[in-house]
Write an enzyme that holds these catalytic residues in place. Structure first.
Site, PDB file in Angstrom:
ATOM      1  N   ASP A 263     121.861 -23.634  39.079  1.00 26.82           N
ATOM      2  CA  ASP A 263     122.058 -22.444  38.261  1.00 26.82           C
ATOM      3  C   ASP A 263     120.730 -21.977  37.685  1.00 26.82           C
ATOM      4  OD1 ASP A 263     123.425 -20.633  36.197  1.00 26.82           O
ATOM      5  OD2 ASP A 263     125.144 -21.582  37.136  1.00 26.82           O
TER       6      ASP A 263
ATOM      7  N   PRO B  93     153.671 -14.375  37.336  1.00 31.06           N
ATOM      8  CA  PRO B  93     154.431 -13.130  37.365  1.00 31.06           C
ATOM      9  C   PRO B  93     154.222 -12.438  38.709  1.00 31.06           C
ATOM     10  CG  PRO B  93     152.412 -12.828  36.118  1.00 31.06           C
ATOM     11  CD  PRO B  93     152.505 -14.301  36.435  1.00 31.06           C
TER      12      PRO B  93
ATOM     13  N   ASP C 188     149.489  -6.628  64.408  1.00 34.22           N
ATOM     14  CA  ASP C 188     149.742  -5.188  64.420  1.00 34.22           C
ATOM     15  C   ASP C 188     151.139  -4.861  64.923  1.00 34.22           C
ATOM     16  OD1 ASP C 188     148.640  -2.594  63.876  1.00 34.22           O
ATOM     17  OD2 ASP C 188     148.657  -2.230  66.037  1.00 34.22           O
TER      18      ASP C 188
ATOM     19  N   SER D 169     132.373 -17.515  37.271  1.00 30.99           N
ATOM     20  CA  SER D 169     131.319 -18.484  36.975  1.00 30.99           C
ATOM     21  C   SER D 169     131.782 -19.507  35.953  1.00 30.99           C
ATOM     22  CB  SER D 169     130.080 -17.777  36.431  1.00 30.99           C
ATOM     23  OG  SER D 169     129.298 -17.249  37.450  1.00 30.99           O
TER      24      SER D 169
ATOM     25  N   HIS E 236     122.900 -18.845  31.337  1.00 35.92           N
ATOM     26  CA  HIS E 236     124.067 -19.021  32.196  1.00 35.92           C
ATOM     27  C   HIS E 236     124.310 -20.488  32.550  1.00 35.92           C
ATOM     28  CE1 HIS E 236     126.195 -18.899  36.159  1.00 35.92           C
ATOM     29  NE2 HIS E 236     126.863 -17.940  35.562  1.00 35.92           N
TER      30      HIS E 236
ATOM     31  N   LEU F 206     145.007 -38.223  52.078  1.00 35.11           N
ATOM     32  CA  LEU F 206     145.178 -37.746  53.448  1.00 35.11           C
ATOM     33  C   LEU F 206     143.879 -37.910  54.232  1.00 35.11           C
ATOM     34  CD1 LEU F 206     147.238 -34.557  52.635  1.00 35.11           C
ATOM     35  CD2 LEU F 206     148.048 -36.833  53.212  1.00 35.11           C
TER      36      LEU F 206
END
Length: 531
Positions: free
Chosen positions: A81, A384, A437, A346, A118, A424
């Site tokens: 970063d 929702p 299509d 981020s 950041h 797995l």
């Protein structure tokens, strides 16, 4: 007031009042003034809340994980970063720094401190230990997901939040080299740039695949272009690189809506949506809290260094002491590093990176594919049908649909992932989407032997849920959100309006570059978030 010796302290225009200091002897005369409706003393207000976590961590089950003894101790998280503040108390264990290695890949700049703000914020979400907000003085504890994990600071973004593919690739390579030395098991990439070529040819994607194959889980922010409609796709097809790579864990952003439960949470409309350009990989893989996230601010600017461009651009995002403490001089002196709010995918990515550290703390034998499959299968899938948000400045309303290209396999549930015992052996590559299509449906095509492919251990629908949103076999069923000319139309998902350059996915050089019609809006969204 002046005649009576009053001195103005603060105007309170919202209630048509003001805060004055005055001698009590003048109160009786003041009370007789017909223009004065009411006089009230400036009474002491105390907090009624008890110490609690910042919203994101409890929403995904962080407190349960910590109570069970999983805190990421000994796990190394590489934060690639803008650098990290080495002095912040929340990134230390007492006086011992938890930043165990730091290196800059910014050309001509060997400093690893965070000049942008950041990287420090991202590190705090992944691994902050709330040293600056713990104890009787504080009403809110701003704790990261894995508060005892070690941090590897690999700086690739300059003080403006910009960098290059080469710098990121070099940093990823260094993380691979240092994997055994610092037990680096997670790489967090809260950055991105436009997709220009197939992930199979993109050098940035190849770098993250190399890390993945070396046994490092790579977590990548999806991007903040979900509102970008310059290609006529309503934000679909805007996932950045290297988030488009099918190996990595790609994370979109949810809004907690400032509550501690997930029942009212909604997708952030700026969260980038799949499928990926060119390859049509189904992304993101899951979503996590990312809007208005409180985390670490840099402290070095307190020493007079010209740092913290993000904070300078959005000073209103600084979290005042009285929002998380009982106030007073003592708390201000003890807390050298104030907190700061930022929004975007981020911020969602390190929520997942910290969760991965918890999972590896519990079981160090997990492979990146096993981690990814557990996260996706255990992600909650109760959403929702749609949600909308209106930008108060533009008046534009953005409606989000909760399909596989918006929320992936669901909402991060760290506690559920920790309680999964499946191991797995198949790869966990994200599927691709193919538009038919003939029947006008979009189908997921799974790689041979993939964990959710035909005949997979948990069968069709387990990872992606049984919701009719994407129908039987189809991504959304016969009532597809788009027709043959929208996302899949000529030039739609691979528009040529993007510009080159590399920056944090929500920075000024965001996914579509400064030439985008929504470039400045993307920066505003990232700094302020959605209500």
């Amino acid at each position: 007031m002046a005649r009576l010796g009053g001195r103005l302290k603060t105007t309170l225009d919202s209630i048509k009042a003001a805060n004055y200091w005055m001698d009590a002897r003048g109160l009786a005369e003041l009370a007789q003034d017909a223009d004065v409706v009411h006089i009230s003393p400036n009474r002491l207000v105390t907090a009624s809340a008890t110490p609690t976590f910042e919203y994101g961590v409890p929403v995904v089950g962080g407190p349960q994980a910590l109570a069970a003894g999983f805190d990421g101790a000994g796990i190394g998280i590489a934060i690639i970063d803008s650098g990290i503040d080495p002095l912040h108390p929340d990134l230390k264990s007492g006086l011992i720094p938890r930043i165990v290695y730091a290196e800059s890949f910014v050309p001509g700049d060997i400093l690893t401190i965070d000049g942008y703000g950041h990287g420090t914020h991202v590190a705090g979400i992944a691994a902050g230990n709330a040293a600056s907000s713990s104890g009787s003085l504080y009403t809110t504890t701003l704790l990261g997901m894995a508060p005892k994990a070690n941090i590897i600071n690999l700086r690739v973004l300059d003080s403006n939040g910009a960098g290059s593919d080469a710098a990121v690739i070099a940093a990823i390579s260094r993380a691979i080299q240092l994997k055994k030395t610092y037990n680096i098991r997670v790489i967090n990439l809260s950055l991105g740039r436009p997709v220009f070529e197939s992930y199979a040819m993109d050098p940035l994607c190849q770098a993250v695949e190399a890390a993945w194959k070396a046994g490092i889980v790579v977590v990548v922010a999806a991007g903040n272009e979900g509102r970008n409609n310059t290609a006529g796709t309503n934000g679909y097809g805007t996932v950045a690189a290297p988030a488009n790579d099918p190996m990595v864990i790609t994370v979109g952003a949810m809004k907690t809506n400032l509550t501690l439960t997930r029942s009212d949470d909604t997708i952030a409309s700026y969260s980038s949506k799949g499928p990926s350009l060119i390859d049509h990989v189904v992304k993101p893989d899951l979503v996590a809290p990312g809007n208005r996230m409180g985390s670490l601010d840099i402290t070095l600017d307190k020493l007079g260094l010209p740092l913290g461009l993000l904070k300078n651009k959005a000073p209103g995002n600084i979290i005042p002491y009285n929002e998380y403490s009982k106030g007073g001089l003592l708390s201000n002196l003890l807390n050298l590093g104030p907190y700061f709010k930022l929004s975007g995918t981020s911020m969602a990515a390190p929520m997942v990176s910290g969760t991965v550290a918890l999972m590896l703390d519990k079981d160090a034998t997990l492979t990146p594919d096993q981690v990814k499959s557990r996260l996706m299968k255990t992600a909650t899938k109760n959403f929702p049908t749609t949600s909308s948000v209106t930008d108060p400045e533009t008046g534009i309303t953005y409606t989000s649909q909760y399909d596989a290209f918006t929320v992936g396999a669901g909402y991060l549930d760290a506690w559920a992932a920790l309680n999964s015992n499946e191991k797995l052996s198949s790869p966990a590559y994200s599927p691709t989407a193919v538009y038919n299509d003939t029947d006008k449906n979009t189908y997921m095509v799974f790689g041979q032997g993939a964990v959710w492919g035909s005949g997979a251990v948990w069968g069709s629908g387990a990872v992606w849920g049984s919701s009719a949103v994407w129908g039987s076999g189809a991504v959304w069923g016969s009532g597809a959100v788009w027709g043959s000319g929208a996302v899949w139309g000529s030039g739609a998902v691979w528009g040529s309006s993007s510009t080159q350059g590399f920056g944090a996915v929500w920075g000024s050089g965001a996914v579509w570059g400064s030439s985008s019609a929504t470039g400045s809006e993307s920066l505003k969204i990232a700094l302020q978030g959605e209500n």
